[in-house]
Design a protein around this motif. Structure first.
Motif, PDB file in Angstrom:
ATOM      1  N   VAL A   8       0.472  -3.822   1.942  1.00  0.00           N
ATOM      2  CA  VAL A   8      -0.819  -3.287   1.523  1.00  0.00           C
ATOM      3  C   VAL A   8      -0.553  -2.029   0.692  1.00  0.00           C
ATOM      4  CG1 VAL A   8      -3.028  -2.354   2.283  1.00  0.00           C
ATOM      5  CG2 VAL A   8      -1.922  -4.187   3.596  1.00  0.00           C
ATOM      6  N   PHE A   9      -1.112  -1.994  -0.513  1.00  0.00           N
ATOM      7  CA  PHE A   9      -0.917  -0.866  -1.422  1.00  0.00           C
ATOM      8  C   PHE A   9      -2.209  -0.073  -1.488  1.00  0.00           C
ATOM      9  CE2 PHE A   9       1.560  -4.532  -2.771  1.00  0.00           C
ATOM     10  CZ  PHE A   9       2.846  -4.014  -2.863  1.00  0.00           C
ATOM     11  N   VAL A  10      -2.154   1.183  -1.109  1.00  0.00           N
ATOM     12  CA  VAL A  10      -3.350   2.024  -1.098  1.00  0.00           C
ATOM     13  C   VAL A  10      -3.138   3.181  -2.073  1.00  0.00           C
ATOM     14  CG1 VAL A  10      -4.866   3.458   0.323  1.00  0.00           C
ATOM     15  CG2 VAL A  10      -3.795   1.426   1.318  1.00  0.00           C
ATOM     16  N   THR A  11      -4.026   3.299  -3.052  1.00  0.00           N
ATOM     17  CA  THR A  11      -3.897   4.374  -4.047  1.00  0.00           C
ATOM     18  C   THR A  11      -5.220   5.116  -4.171  1.00  0.00           C
ATOM     19  OG1 THR A  11      -4.456   2.750  -5.749  1.00  0.00           O
ATOM     20  CG2 THR A  11      -2.127   3.205  -5.411  1.00  0.00           C
ATOM     21  N   LEU A  12      -5.137   6.390  -4.476  1.00  0.00           N
ATOM     22  CA  LEU A  12      -6.358   7.150  -4.701  1.00  0.00           C
ATOM     23  C   LEU A  12      -7.056   6.629  -5.949  1.00  0.00           C
ATOM     24  CD1 LEU A  12      -5.142  10.806  -4.081  1.00  0.00           C
ATOM     25  CD2 LEU A  12      -6.928   9.618  -2.811  1.00  0.00           C
ATOM     26  N   LYS A  13      -8.383   6.592  -5.930  1.00  0.00           N
ATOM     27  CA  LYS A  13      -9.121   6.202  -7.129  1.00  0.00           C
ATOM     28  C   LYS A  13      -8.811   7.187  -8.250  1.00  0.00           C
ATOM     29  CE  LYS A  13     -13.063   3.944  -4.913  1.00  0.00           C
ATOM     30  NZ  LYS A  13     -12.911   2.560  -5.372  1.00  0.00           N
ATOM     31  N   PRO A  14      -8.820   6.700  -9.506  1.00  0.00           N
ATOM     32  CA  PRO A  14      -8.426   7.576 -10.628  1.00  0.00           C
ATOM     33  C   PRO A  14      -9.226   8.881 -10.710  1.00  0.00           C
ATOM     34  CG  PRO A  14      -8.552   5.292 -11.344  1.00  0.00           C
ATOM     35  CD  PRO A  14      -9.079   5.331  -9.934  1.00  0.00           C
ATOM     36  N   LYS A  43       0.079   4.956  -0.672  1.00  0.00           N
ATOM     37  CA  LYS A  43       0.737   4.438   0.525  1.00  0.00           C
ATOM     38  C   LYS A  43       1.099   2.969   0.356  1.00  0.00           C
ATOM     39  CE  LYS A  43      -2.524   6.204   3.020  1.00  0.00           C
ATOM     40  NZ  LYS A  43      -3.489   6.511   4.089  1.00  0.00           N
ATOM     41  N   LEU A  44       2.187   2.607   0.984  1.00  0.00           N
ATOM     42  CA  LEU A  44       2.616   1.215   1.062  1.00  0.00           C
ATOM     43  C   LEU A  44       2.769   0.902   2.543  1.00  0.00           C
ATOM     44  CD1 LEU A  44       4.067  -1.458   0.438  1.00  0.00           C
ATOM     45  CD2 LEU A  44       6.117  -0.148  -0.070  1.00  0.00           C
ATOM     46  N   ILE A  45       1.916   0.034   3.058  1.00  0.00           N
ATOM     47  CA  ILE A  45       1.965  -0.307   4.483  1.00  0.00           C
ATOM     48  C   ILE A  45       2.448  -1.750   4.622  1.00  0.00           C
ATOM     49  CG2 ILE A  45       0.624  -0.508   6.612  1.00  0.00           C
ATOM     50  CD1 ILE A  45      -1.269   1.504   4.550  1.00  0.00           C
ATOM     51  N   GLU A  46       3.501  -1.923   5.403  1.00  0.00           N
ATOM     52  CA  GLU A  46       4.053  -3.254   5.623  1.00  0.00           C
ATOM     53  C   GLU A  46       3.697  -3.706   7.034  1.00  0.00           C
ATOM     54  OE1 GLU A  46       8.112  -3.564   3.214  1.00  0.00           O
ATOM     55  OE2 GLU A  46       7.999  -1.776   4.474  1.00  0.00           O
ATOM     56  N   LEU A  47       3.335  -4.971   7.177  1.00  0.00           N
ATOM     57  CA  LEU A  47       3.029  -5.490   8.503  1.00  0.00           C
ATOM     58  C   LEU A  47       3.318  -6.979   8.598  1.00  0.00           C
ATOM     59  CD1 LEU A  47      -0.152  -6.329   7.625  1.00  0.00           C
ATOM     60  CD2 LEU A  47      -0.546  -4.034   8.389  1.00  0.00           C
ATOM     61  N   THR A  48       3.460  -7.431   9.820  1.00  0.00           N
ATOM     62  CA  THR A  48       3.724  -8.840  10.097  1.00  0.00           C
ATOM     63  C   THR A  48       2.540  -9.401  10.867  1.00  0.00           C
ATOM     64  OG1 THR A  48       6.084  -8.389  10.207  1.00  0.00           O
ATOM     65  CG2 THR A  48       5.341 -10.424  11.221  1.00  0.00           C
ATOM     66  N   LEU A  49       2.078 -10.581  10.469  1.00  0.00           N
ATOM     67  CA  LEU A  49       0.937 -11.214  11.140  1.00  0.00           C
ATOM     68  C   LEU A  49       1.304 -12.635  11.535  1.00  0.00           C
ATOM     69  CD1 LEU A  49      -0.385  -9.684   8.284  1.00  0.00           C
ATOM     70  CD2 LEU A  49      -2.370  -9.936   9.739  1.00  0.00           C
ATOM     71  N   HIS A  50       0.821 -13.064  12.678  1.00  0.00           N
ATOM     72  CA  HIS A  50       1.018 -14.440  13.134  1.00  0.00           C
ATOM     73  C   HIS A  50      -0.316 -15.168  13.083  1.00  0.00           C
ATOM     74  CE1 HIS A  50       5.099 -13.853  14.887  1.00  0.00           C
ATOM     75  NE2 HIS A  50       4.693 -12.597  14.878  1.00  0.00           N
ATOM     76  N   LEU A  68      -7.018   0.490   6.928  1.00  0.00           N
ATOM     77  CA  LEU A  68      -5.909   1.120   6.210  1.00  0.00           C
ATOM     78  C   LEU A  68      -6.332   1.922   4.990  1.00  0.00           C
ATOM     79  CD1 LEU A  68      -3.302  -1.772   6.418  1.00  0.00           C
ATOM     80  CD2 LEU A  68      -3.517   0.228   7.896  1.00  0.00           C
ATOM     81  N   SER A  69      -7.561   1.780   4.555  1.00  0.00           N
ATOM     82  CA  SER A  69      -7.985   2.537   3.373  1.00  0.00           C
ATOM     83  C   SER A  69      -9.398   3.060   3.546  1.00  0.00           C
ATOM     84  CB  SER A  69      -7.910   1.657   2.124  1.00  0.00           C
ATOM     85  OG  SER A  69      -8.938   0.685   2.155  1.00  0.00           O
ATOM     86  N   ASN A  70      -9.710   4.021   2.743  1.00  0.00           N
ATOM     87  CA  ASN A  70     -11.057   4.575   2.678  1.00  0.00           C
ATOM     88  C   ASN A  70     -11.669   4.150   1.341  1.00  0.00           C
ATOM     89  OD1 ASN A  70     -13.267   6.126   2.146  1.00  0.00           O
ATOM     90  ND2 ASN A  70     -12.280   8.092   2.578  1.00  0.00           N
ATOM     91  N   PRO A  71     -12.552   3.154   1.358  1.00  0.00           N
ATOM     92  CA  PRO A  71     -13.043   2.592   0.095  1.00  0.00           C
ATOM     93  C   PRO A  71     -13.808   3.587  -0.793  1.00  0.00           C
ATOM     94  CG  PRO A  71     -13.543   1.139   1.938  1.00  0.00           C
ATOM     95  CD  PRO A  71     -13.068   2.432   2.527  1.00  0.00           C
ATOM     96  N   ASP A  75      -8.400   2.847  -3.679  1.00  0.00           N
ATOM     97  CA  ASP A  75      -8.318   1.427  -4.001  1.00  0.00           C
ATOM     98  C   ASP A  75      -7.237   0.814  -3.125  1.00  0.00           C
ATOM     99  OD1 ASP A  75     -10.205   1.455  -6.119  1.00  0.00           O
ATOM    100  OD2 ASP A  75      -8.696   2.305  -7.459  1.00  0.00           O
ATOM    101  N   ALA A  76      -7.408  -0.435  -2.753  1.00  0.00           N
ATOM    102  CA  ALA A  76      -6.399  -1.079  -1.929  1.00  0.00           C
ATOM    103  C   ALA A  76      -6.269  -2.543  -2.329  1.00  0.00           C
ATOM    104  CB  ALA A  76      -6.767  -0.977  -0.443  1.00  0.00           C
ATOM    105  N   ARG A  77      -5.039  -3.023  -2.335  1.00  0.00           N
ATOM    106  CA  ARG A  77      -4.808  -4.447  -2.549  1.00  0.00           C
ATOM    107  C   ARG A  77      -3.654  -4.890  -1.653  1.00  0.00           C
ATOM    108  NH1 ARG A  77      -0.609  -5.961  -5.590  1.00  0.00           N
ATOM    109  NH2 ARG A  77       0.645  -4.288  -6.509  1.00  0.00           N
ATOM    110  N   TRP A  78      -3.560  -6.181  -1.422  1.00  0.00           N
ATOM    111  CA  TRP A  78      -2.513  -6.671  -0.529  1.00  0.00           C
ATOM    112  C   TRP A  78      -1.813  -7.873  -1.105  1.00  0.00           C
ATOM    113  CZ3 TRP A  78      -3.759 -11.620   0.753  1.00  0.00           C
ATOM    114  CH2 TRP A  78      -5.116 -11.964   0.841  1.00  0.00           C
ATOM    115  N   GLU A  79      -0.587  -8.089  -0.615  1.00  0.00           N
ATOM    116  CA  GLU A  79       0.232  -9.260  -0.946  1.00  0.00           C
ATOM    117  C   GLU A  79       0.670  -9.881   0.366  1.00  0.00           C
ATOM    118  OE1 GLU A  79       3.637  -7.957  -3.128  1.00  0.00           O
ATOM    119  OE2 GLU A  79       2.459  -7.460  -4.920  1.00  0.00           O
TER     120      GLU A  79
END
Lengths: 84, 84
Positions: A8-14, A43-50, A68-71, A75-79
């Motif tokens: 999960v990639f979390v970045t401050l809005k521009p 922030k870069l947050i890594e996690l494992t999900l089952h 994980l983010s404050n909208p 901004d936040a996106r995930w892979e």
């Protein structure tokens, strides 16, 4: 049921000031990296999900937006990738 | 001379404890996300560099290793793309 690795990639809005990024930028300028600008620290947050893919994707979207983010400010996106 | 947008990903080495990640993991478990494990919190640093590609790549490697991360405790990698 599979195991998935998510990033999960979390970045401050521009439009939001980033004092930490500004501090890094100034430090770099003093270290003869004056051609560096626009430093932003996120922030870069890594996690494992089952679970099943569809359920895990919905859950990850929920976690990303609501935990994980404050909208308002971020901004936040995930892979997601299946773990072998 | 071109403008490049870089992303630097800094993560704790696997052997290093991550109390922030553990805290997030516990919070998620309380929010009925008990299938989430291995939460690790790292940094995503974005920056813009001006220069020639080879020079910018060398400079970014230097900044990543010597300024933005602690190679004893952290892994770091970067991505670079030319800004249109």
């Amino acid at each position: 049921m599979s195991q998935y690795h998510a990033k999960v990639f979390v970045t401050l809005k521009p439009s939001i000031l980033d004092p930490q990024g500004r501090t890094v930028e100034r430090a770099l300028a003093h270290l003869e990296h004056a051609n560096v600008s626009g430093v932003r620290v996120g922030k870069l947050i890594e996690l494992t999900l089952h679970g099943d893919r569809a359920q895990v994707e919905a859950q990850l979207q929920d976690i990303t937006t609501n935990v994980l983010s404050n909208p308002i400010m971020e901004d936040a996106r995930w892979e997601l990738e299946e773990h072998q």
